[in-house]
Write an enzyme that holds these catalytic residues in place. Structure first.
Site, PDB file in Angstrom:
ATOM      1  N   SER A   1       0.850  -1.208   0.000  1.00 47.55           N
ATOM      2  CA  SER A   1       0.000   0.000   0.000  1.00 47.55           C
ATOM      3  C   SER A   1       0.876   1.244   0.000  1.00 47.55           C
ATOM      4  CB  SER A   1      -0.958   0.014   1.196  1.00 47.55           C
ATOM      5  OG  SER A   1      -0.251   0.050   2.421  1.00 47.55           O
TER       6      SER A   1
ATOM      7  N   ASP B   1       5.752   3.004   6.901  1.00 46.94           N
ATOM      8  CA  ASP B   1       5.813   2.348   5.584  1.00 46.94           C
ATOM      9  C   ASP B   1       6.055   3.359   4.466  1.00 46.94           C
ATOM     10  OD1 ASP B   1       5.181   0.166   7.067  1.00 46.94           O
ATOM     11  OD2 ASP B   1       3.430  -0.439   5.905  1.00 46.94           O
TER      12      ASP B   1
HETATM   13  N1  LIG Z   1      -0.174  -3.040  -7.086  1.00 45.19           N
HETATM   14  C1  LIG Z   1      -1.264  -2.524  -6.530  1.00 45.19           C
HETATM   15  N2  LIG Z   1      -2.304  -2.129  -7.299  1.00 45.19           N
HETATM   16  C2  LIG Z   1      -3.387  -1.614  -6.716  1.00 45.19           C
HETATM   17  N3  LIG Z   1      -3.585  -1.451  -5.394  1.00 45.19           N
HETATM   18  C3  LIG Z   1      -2.593  -1.822  -4.596  1.00 45.19           C
HETATM   19  C4  LIG Z   1      -1.393  -2.383  -5.109  1.00 45.19           C
HETATM   20  N4  LIG Z   1      -0.600  -2.680  -4.067  1.00 45.19           N
HETATM   21  C5  LIG Z   1      -1.296  -2.320  -2.949  1.00 45.19           C
HETATM   22  N5  LIG Z   1      -2.487  -1.806  -3.261  1.00 45.19           N
HETATM   23  C6  LIG Z   1      -3.499  -1.288  -2.309  1.00 45.19           C
HETATM   24  O1  LIG Z   1      -2.972  -1.506  -1.004  1.00 45.19           O
HETATM   25  C7  LIG Z   1      -3.763  -2.452  -0.269  1.00 45.19           C
HETATM   26  C8  LIG Z   1      -2.860  -3.436   0.464  1.00 45.19           C
HETATM   27  O2  LIG Z   1      -2.265  -2.767   1.497  1.00 45.19           O
HETATM   28  P1  LIG Z   1      -2.171  -3.374   2.962  1.00 45.19           P
HETATM   29  O3  LIG Z   1      -3.437  -4.080   3.285  1.00 45.19           O
HETATM   30  O4  LIG Z   1      -1.716  -2.264   3.805  1.00 45.19           O
HETATM   31  O5  LIG Z   1      -1.040  -4.457   2.826  1.00 45.19           O
HETATM   32  P2  LIG Z   1       0.520  -4.257   2.590  1.00 45.19           P
HETATM   33  O6  LIG Z   1       0.787  -2.806   2.588  1.00 45.19           O
HETATM   34  O7  LIG Z   1       1.145  -4.961   3.722  1.00 45.19           O
HETATM   35  O8  LIG Z   1       0.825  -4.952   1.317  1.00 45.19           O
HETATM   36  C9  LIG Z   1      -4.609  -3.151  -1.295  1.00 45.19           C
HETATM   37  O9  LIG Z   1      -5.856  -3.518  -0.700  1.00 45.19           O
HETATM   38  C10 LIG Z   1      -4.785  -2.096  -2.380  1.00 45.19           C
HETATM   39  O10 LIG Z   1      -5.856  -1.243  -2.035  1.00 45.19           O
HETATM   40  C1  LIG Z   2       0.976  -2.651  11.778  1.00 42.91           C
HETATM   41  C2  LIG Z   2       1.782  -1.521  11.201  1.00 42.91           C
HETATM   42  O1  LIG Z   2       2.780  -1.155  12.150  1.00 42.91           O
HETATM   43  C3  LIG Z   2       2.491  -1.927   9.910  1.00 42.91           C
HETATM   44  C4  LIG Z   2       1.572  -2.417   8.832  1.00 42.91           C
HETATM   45  O2  LIG Z   2       2.319  -2.823   7.714  1.00 42.91           O
HETATM   46  P1  LIG Z   2       1.627  -3.542   6.458  1.00 42.91           P
HETATM   47  O3  LIG Z   2       0.581  -2.596   5.919  1.00 42.91           O
HETATM   48  O4  LIG Z   2       1.041  -4.819   6.942  1.00 42.91           O
HETATM   49  O5  LIG Z   2       2.731  -3.738   5.470  1.00 42.91           O
HETATM   50  C5  LIG Z   2       0.863  -0.340  10.968  1.00 42.91           C
HETATM   51  C6  LIG Z   2       1.574   0.985  10.769  1.00 42.91           C
HETATM   52  O6  LIG Z   2       2.736   1.146  11.159  1.00 42.91           O
HETATM   53  O7  LIG Z   2       0.912   1.896  10.262  1.00 42.91           O
HETATM   54 MG   LIG Z   3       0.139  -1.347   3.995  1.00 41.05          MG
END
Ligand SMILES: Nc1ncnc2c1ncn2[C@@H]1O[C@H](COP(=O)(O)OP(=O)(O)O)[C@@H](O)[C@H]1O
Ligand SMILES: C[C@@](O)(CCOP(=O)(O)O)CC(=O)O
Ligand SMILES: [Mg+2]
Length: 394
Positions: free
Chosen positions: A145, A201
């Protein structure tokens, strides 16, 4: 607009220590990954805005005339980019039919895009096509994200002319002020996707490298020794928004029990930083690696106490410990990814057998390289043919 086509990329991250606690103002250590998200922004004259997100099978477009009314009274750029414009977000939710409690992957990505696009281009909505593709698994704890939001922020600000693009041959990266602007807008996107993000992040996605993050203060740790990390994706889906909010509920319910846990995780981050400092100064001894491993175990127990563990992560810890390797979850937990620390001398055959066993559990597993650069602009000539092909397909 001076340029018709913009390419940017941003890295994913792993949190070594401090996930969740960092949301409550404690110290975290995080580092960028060699897996990146790539974005192509094309300015057009179609009178439309297009977004292509092949990773999540989402391809949408809107007439600019349909988006314009959403900007009535828009004040998104006020307040130093600390808070979202609640009125604009409400209008966007009504317009897209995305409810407040939705954590759906596509909805979150679309909402973050439209919010940033409308805010950045508030004065004059431009016809653009944005295509994003990522090497990162989506929603697995590796900061997909943040990489998405950093790319959106950098590309939209570049297209709007708020950031110089392309960089001149003398410039290695955007200026500090420009980087801070990219980071602040990316944080707005994280707020939409995460609810209450700490900002760690998007900081790693923007600046890259190894960072200490504490209550919004970012300290680059450029001297940190290279660590070997095995990454495991349990492939168990989870929502950081839901997990972060569950941890908050637990702290509110048991403040005297949970606050010391957060404090202890913060102390783990500080102890890890101190150990890494000693490693940089005196070389990586077996004793120092023992300390890093113990800190990983302690933190993993704390994360379980917070309620963000998962049986798949227990399996990861058990399988790796059977071979003398120490693991913890990374990111929000509840599934997603875990990290395993490898020693410089860890034998390739041990790693191979561990990877095989973890794959047999249904997990993805690979040794990663950390410390990649933060947000970058690219010319099309500098991107690989594979990535260009994907970004040009839409
Ligand atoms: N390549 C991508 N294309 C579109 N949306 C994305 C993409 N990568 C991430 N996202 C957005 O970010 C969200 C995932 O973020 P999150 O749940 O915080 O997990 P993480 O950041 O750990 O991968 C997805 O639900 C989507 O909305
Ligand atoms: C749980 C947390 O510490 C990290 C979340 O990371 P991710 O979106 O799961 O990659 C939340 C934050 O720091 O905003
Ligand atoms: Mg995230």
């Amino acid at each position: 607009m001076q340029t018709r086509e913009f390419f940017v990329s941003g890295p994913g991250k792993v949190i070594l220590h401090g996930e969740h606690s960092v949301v409550h103002g404690k110290v975290a250590l995080a580092v960028s990954l060699n897996l990146r998200t790539f974005l192509r922004l094309q300015s057009t004259s179609s009178g439309e805005v297009h977004i292509n997100l092949p990773n999540i099978d989402t391809f949408l477009s809107w007439e600019i005339t349909a988006l314009q009314p959403l900007l009535a009274g828009c004040k998104a750029e006020q307040g130093g980019l600390k808070e979202l414009d609640a009125d604009l977000l409400k209008r966007l939710r009504e317009f897209t039919g995305i409810s407040e409690d939705s954590t759906d992957t596509r909805s979150m990505a679309v909402l973050a895009f439209l919010y940033m696009y409308l805010s950045v281009f508030a004065e004059s909505l431009a016809s653009i096509t944005v295509s994003v593709w990522s090497e990162l698994p989506t929603g697995a704890g590796l900061g997909s994200s943040a990489a998405y939001n950093v790319c959106l922020s950098a590309a939209l600000l570049s297209a709007r002319g708020n950031i110089s693009y392309p960089l001149t041959p003398q410039q290695e990266s955007a200026s500090k002020e420009e980087m801070e602007l990219i980071n602040r807008w990316a944080f707005m996107g994280e707020k939409i996707i995460h609810g209450n993000p700490s900002g760690v992040d998007n900081a790693v996605g923007t600046w890259g490298g190894f960072l200490r993050y504490h209550a919004g203060n970012i300290t680059p740790l450029s001297w940190v020794p290279i660590l070997r990390i095995l990454l495991t994706n349990t492939k168990v889906p989870r929502s950081p928004k839901v997990l972060v909010s569950a941890v908050k509920d637990k702290i509110n319910k048991f403040p005297s029990v949970m606050k010391p846990v957060l404090e202890s995780v913060s102390a783990v981050s500080c102890a890890c930083e101190q150990t890494l400092t000693e490693m940089a100064a005196h070389g990586p001894s077996a004793e120092l690696y023992n300390i890093l491993e113990e800190l990983i175990d302690i933190n993993q127990h704390h994360l379980n106490v917070m309620g963000v563990g998962h049986s798949s992560l227990d399996t990861l810890c058990r399988v790796t410990l059977a071979r003398g390797l120490h693991s913890k979850l990374t990111g929000a937990g509840g599934g997603g990814c875990g990290i395993t620390l490898l020693r410089p001398e860890t034998d390739t055959s041990v790693i191979q057998r561990t990877v095989e066993e973890l794959k047999a559990c249904g997990f993805d597993c690979w040794e990663t390289s950390i410390g990649a650069p933060g947000v970058q602009q690219h010319s099309s000539a500098a991107l690989s043919q594979d990535i260009l092909k994907i970004l040009h397909s839409y």
